[in-house]
Enzyme design. Structure first.
Site, short mmCIF file in Angstrom:
data_model
loop_
_atom_site.label_atom_id
_atom_site.label_comp_id
_atom_site.label_asym_id
_atom_site.label_seq_id
_atom_site.Cartn_x
_atom_site.Cartn_y
_atom_site.Cartn_z
N SER A 1 11.56 -13.44 -26.63
CA SER A 1 12.54 -12.37 -26.85
C SER A 1 13.80 -12.99 -27.41
CB SER A 1 12.82 -11.68 -25.52
OG SER A 1 14.11 -11.08 -25.54
N HIS B 1 -9.81 5.53 -13.29
CA HIS B 1 -8.46 6.12 -13.21
C HIS B 1 -7.39 5.04 -13.03
CE1 HIS B 1 -10.53 10.02 -12.43
NE2 HIS B 1 -11.35 9.24 -11.74
N LYS C 1 11.40 -14.39 -21.37
CA LYS C 1 10.27 -13.54 -21.79
C LYS C 1 9.18 -14.29 -22.55
CE LYS C 1 9.77 -9.66 -21.48
NZ LYS C 1 10.31 -8.48 -22.15
#
Ligand code: ARG
Length: 460
Positions: free
Chosen positions: A277, A156, A283
């Site tokens: 980016s 999960h 980034k």
């Protein structure tokens, strides 16, 4: 435009029809298979006395020249020729004259395309297997270094039990091994020759199908011609095999994306396989695994597309089937570049084992071990042990520590039966190494698994 099949027509076809009907702009990819198929067919016709030795030699030379023209870019692919079969045959006849017109004896484009496309798909099954093996080898290199690197095993997407990183990668090795077996079994099942089925019902000419099958590397000849000219199971199978493989790749990719984030920081992809980016200077984006995840979608699209084309088609050949090729070409090419780039991304990524190890110190990963201790050492039924362990977890939360760091006194306050020997059960490292059951995560078991995959690759 004058067509090869124009005998029964009084008017030429419209340009619009030519555009709509043609497959030559994409089936030209099969030119090698097509020429090899024609060469084998011509050899067989000569052996059977249907062609003379001289005609065979003209055809052989002519086809060799056509192949050279194609490979040097001299060949003119014309929409008006409709498909590669007619384009090549027309050029052959232009080069050698009348002998070229005999090549299509005892053959139809229906068995011809079935041969070409099937052989392309068979070859790609094996080439993809080779590429998966290279990827598995690279995963094995990384895994071999990390049989003791702890990483939270999850269910999960929640911390569950500690495993080692090699064991985690071993899950992907298992998937890719199944992929290899899937491509190989499809290859074995579909390695039968359609050549000689002609249009749909076979031919009255005294042909030797075994001979052409052997020349083209097929294991045997197909059993029923009606089925063979319209069977595209082999194409559906490679699409399913690629789809399943891409699904595995997308799962690994998803983990690579997560692991590259600041929240995880388990791996860092190399600069070579990361992107920036255009606006945010800081980034470093994991475009490679993201695109791999995304490309899985178009491969599924091709599988659904061909299943839909084939649905409810009456026997035997129908032109619908011409729609079988582009999706397969696209899926195959997607598979090839995906396997290659994933291999490189894995080879060049940095594994942050410190971060993996420290992630195991949150989330009380050894809780099941405490319950197992209570069962094994204190003879407490598992359900009760589960409850007691829950109390210990709650206490750890209250103390703002991980269960693996709880002091013995707190545990004994919860249950007097707990002894000092519990502490070794709580250690994350011991928790991983305690799982010695077959297929389990202990370092020893993991090493055996890696050896199993090494042997699998060696045997191949
Ligand atoms: N271009 C066709 C295809 O890809 C080849 C077979 C054509 N056969 C026919 N009867 N029109 O399926």
């Amino acid at each position: 435009m004058e067509k090869m099949w124009s005998g029964r027509f009084s008017a030429g076809s419209s340009n619009l029809l030519d555009q709509f009907n043609a497959s030559i702009m994409f089936d030209r990819k099969l030119y090698r298979e097509d020429i090899e198929g024609s060469l084998a067919h011509a050899q067989m016709l000569a052996k059977q006395g249907i062609l003379t030795a001289d005609e065979l030699s003209q055809i052989t030379q002519g086809l060799t020249q056509v192949k050279e023209e194609i490979e040097s870019g001299l060949f003119e692919w014309k929409i008006s020729d409709e498909d590669l079969h007619m384009g090549i045959e027309k050029r052959l006849t232009a080069i050698i004259g009348d002998a070229g017109k005999k090549l299509h004896t005892a053959r139809s484009r229906n068995d011809q395309i079935a041969v070409d496309f099937r052989r392309y798909v068979l070859r790609k099954n094996l080439e993809i297997v080779d590429a998966i093996k290279l990827l598995m080898q690279e995963i094995l290199v990384v895994a071999s270094k990390h049989t003791e690197t702890l990483i939270p095993g999850m269910t999960h997407l929640q911390h569950a039990q500690p495993v080692n990183f090699a064991f985690h990668l071993g899950a992907y090795l298992s998937m890719f091994k199944r992929d290899i077996e899937r491509f190989e079994s499809s290859h074995a099942r579909n390695n039968v020759s359609p050549l000689g089925c002609a249009a749909l019902a076979g031919t009255p000419h005294k042909i030797d199908r075994d001979m052409t099958a052997q020349l083209l590397g097929f294991d045997s000849v197909s059993v029923n011609c009606l089925d063979t000219v319209s069977d595209r199971d082999f194409a559906l199978e490679i699409l399913f095999s690629i789809s399943t493989m891409m699904m595995h790749i997308s799962r690994l990719s998803e983990e690579l994306v997560m692991w590259s984030s600041y929240e995880f920081k388990f791996v860092e992809l190399s600069d070579e396989y990361s992107t920036g980016s255009s606006i945010m200077p800081q980034k470093k984006n994991p475009d490679v695994p993201e695109l791999l995840r995304g490309k899985t979608g178009r491969v599924y699209g091709s599988l659904m597309g061909l299943l839909t084309v084939m649905k409810a088609l009456p026997l035997a050949y129908n032109k619908d089937t011409q729609e079988d090729k582009e999706g397969v070409f696209d899926a195959v090419e997607t598979a090839e570049i995906s396997l290659e780039i994933l291999k490189e991304a894995i080879k060049t990524m940095q594994v942050k084992e410190q971060n993996m190890n420290s992630a195991c110190k949150v989330g009380h990963l050894s809780a099941t071990d405490l319950a197992d201790y209570l069962v094994q050492k204190c003879d407490i039924p598992f359900r009760e042990a589960h409850f007691i362990t829950g109390k210990a977890v709650a206490k750890s939360e209250e103390l703002k520590i991980d269960l693996s760091d709880i002091e013995l006194k707190y545990l004994q306050e919860i249950d007097k039966r707990i002894g000092e020997d519990v502490l070794e059960f709580l250690s994350i490292d011991n928790s991983m190494n305690a799982r010695t059951s077959a297929g389990g995560t202990s370092t020893q078991r993991t090493k055996e698994q890696l050896e199993y995959f090494r042997n699998f690759l060696k045997e191949k």
